[in-house]
Write an enzyme that holds these catalytic residues in place. Sequence first.
Site, PDB file in Angstrom:
ATOM      1  N   ASP A  40       0.896  -1.205   0.012  1.00 52.13           N
ATOM      2  CA  ASP A  40      -0.209   0.084  -0.160  1.00 52.13           C
ATOM      3  C   ASP A  40       0.824   1.199   0.123  1.00 52.13           C
ATOM      4  O   ASP A  40       1.904   1.443   0.857  1.00 52.13           O
ATOM      5  CB  ASP A  40      -0.898   0.102   1.209  1.00 52.13           C
ATOM      6  CG  ASP A  40      -1.480  -1.223   1.544  1.00 52.13           C
ATOM      7  OD1 ASP A  40      -1.602  -2.018   0.714  1.00 52.13           O
ATOM      8  OD2 ASP A  40      -2.264  -1.239   2.696  1.00 52.13           O
TER       9      ASP A  40
ATOM     10  N   GLU B 170     -10.592  -2.172   4.555  1.00 49.27           N
ATOM     11  CA  GLU B 170      -9.175  -1.721   4.759  1.00 49.27           C
ATOM     12  C   GLU B 170      -8.737  -0.553   4.158  1.00 49.27           C
ATOM     13  O   GLU B 170      -9.767   0.220   3.249  1.00 49.27           O
ATOM     14  CB  GLU B 170      -7.954  -2.737   4.139  1.00 49.27           C
ATOM     15  CG  GLU B 170      -8.146  -4.318   4.430  1.00 49.27           C
ATOM     16  CD  GLU B 170      -7.055  -4.862   4.040  1.00 49.27           C
ATOM     17  OE1 GLU B 170      -6.431  -5.880   4.947  1.00 49.27           O
ATOM     18  OE2 GLU B 170      -6.958  -4.943   2.727  1.00 49.27           O
TER      19      GLU B 170
HETATM   20  C1  FRU Z   1      -3.744  -3.598   2.700  1.00 44.79           C
HETATM   21  C2  FRU Z   1      -3.171  -4.020   3.792  1.00 44.79           C
HETATM   22  C3  FRU Z   1      -3.508  -3.064   5.142  1.00 44.79           C
HETATM   23  C4  FRU Z   1      -2.345  -3.255   6.062  1.00 44.79           C
HETATM   24  C5  FRU Z   1      -1.484  -3.472   5.213  1.00 44.79           C
HETATM   25  C6  FRU Z   1      -0.333  -4.534   5.647  1.00 44.79           C
HETATM   26  O1  FRU Z   1      -3.293  -3.895   1.500  1.00 44.79           O
HETATM   27  O2  FRU Z   1      -3.874  -5.222   4.238  1.00 44.79           O
HETATM   28  O3  FRU Z   1      -4.806  -3.384   5.683  1.00 44.79           O
HETATM   29  O4  FRU Z   1      -2.184  -2.228   6.791  1.00 44.79           O
HETATM   30  O5  FRU Z   1      -1.995  -3.959   3.998  1.00 44.79           O
HETATM   31  O6  FRU Z   1       0.793  -4.439   4.903  1.00 44.79           O
END
Ligand code: FRU
Length: 530
Positions: free
Chosen positions: A66, A248
């Site tokens: 992300d 998320e």
């Molecule tokens: C989204 C996610 C978020 C989390 C991160 C962990 O892709 O699952 O919810 O904070 O990636 O790397």
Amino acid sequence: MTYKWNKIVKVSALQLILLLFSCKKESETAITIPTSEKISVDSTVYYKEPFRPQFHFSPEKHWMNDPNGMVYYKGIYHLFYQYYPNDIVWGPMHWGHATSTDLIHWKHKKIALFPDKLGLIFSGSAVIDINNTSGLGTKENPPMVAIFTYHNMDIEKAGKINTQSQGLAYSLDEGETWKKYDGNPIIKNPELKDFRDPKVFWNETTKEWDLVLVAGDRAQFYTSKNLTDWKLQSEFGKNTGAHGGVWECPDIFKLKVEGSKEEKWVLLISINPGAPNGGSGTQYFIGDYDGKTFKTNQKDIKWIDYGTDNYAGVTYNNTPDSKRIFIGWMSNWLYARNTPTKNWRSAMTLPREISLSKINGDYTLKSTPIEQFKQQLVTEYSKDLISIKKGTKIDFTYDYLNQSSIRFNSKNQNLKLVFSNDLNDSLVIDYYSKQKIFSIDRKHSGFVDFEKTFAKDIHKTSVSNLVSVAIDYQIILDWSSIEIFINGGVYSFTEQLFPKKPYTKLSIQSDENQEITNLTINKIKGIWQK
Ligand code: FRU
């Protein structure tokens, strides 16, 4: 003699017609666009490895997911990102860091945030605390404040659910070095398994800091005066929207409805799985937000992108103009860990400007590449009008297709585009105007069997909002991705591809009488130089 002569005349006339016809066909149906260069692929050259994006952000090496902490400050756009610096698969998360003055060219920076005893550093956001409300800097030198999720592995190993809490770190030197806040965590876990991804922003109306995070199947809204003490105000979404997976990476911001004075709030929620074409995707809600509570009348489920590879996207804080700039992670949890790159994994989408319009009375988010991306385009071919007779095609040969932008208008009728190379890799895009279906078939697009779902289905999308007489297509291809923007981004589709060799042929076809107008094929300048 006469007979013979007649025959000769007849034969020659026939030949002449055939010749003319074939010449005409030649010039109308097969067009070679000369290029000064071919795409070069060379593992030993910086950013020239197989599949390496040439104008998208990707880390020099190792794993990225992300985008995080996107904030603008003193002429610089900061991009932080989920990063594992020891492998090309997901591992203990850090925040990687890159900066840009134009959102096109990026400079790699040192890792910003490292895991500590409270946990790994998951996704979150950053703000500039210009009035030093937190007291962590001074008014003269306001702190850059990052608020992120801690994920605690010891708690997870102990079999408990309260692994995630929210932490704060700050920088007094414009993001170069970071200190964790002594009072972490700033928001404790309320006995929930999924409790993460805080997006913080300054609310101009209420003169407070607002924060939205996700708690499993809903979003929670918090407010604060000082970035460290937070009060839960409300929840949204338990019974609204798509719930095929966990929620998320939320984001919330206000936009003007194009062509009116009306303003609405947009709430972005990524979900995994449960996206329209499988795995990870980002839905949005249009509604109202008073600084405490978000409400919407929206009944249908809307997605920011209908392709498979635009996830966890959020927008910049503190931009110098009123533009809303979005960047997403160009992958999907279904196969993110398996894609066939060697020393790095994943790239970001192009930065996109997000706007809001009303189409047939329906609020619709549009996304298009940011304005300054145009500077990267070099026109290699343009043509005002090309007619495609029912059942015929036009074949372009162009060595630079995997680093190109193709833009044109067509009639709102069936259209097929086939990108291919001489290894028979092909990517097929279809628009069926009566059924209002747009489809992307990457089944034979190159390397596809690194994971079973990558090329299992043709990706079909119902595009009911495509009611205009003409359709505007913008297609942007990098070495391992395609981004398609229809009608100025009313629909966008982002997908990864791994052709065995760059595509060199584009065939434009239709089973109806079609017209292609204002066709431009541009080469896109690369952005990576050591
Ligand atoms: C989204 C996610 C978020 C989390 C991160 C962990 O892709 O699952 O919810 O904070 O990636 O790397």
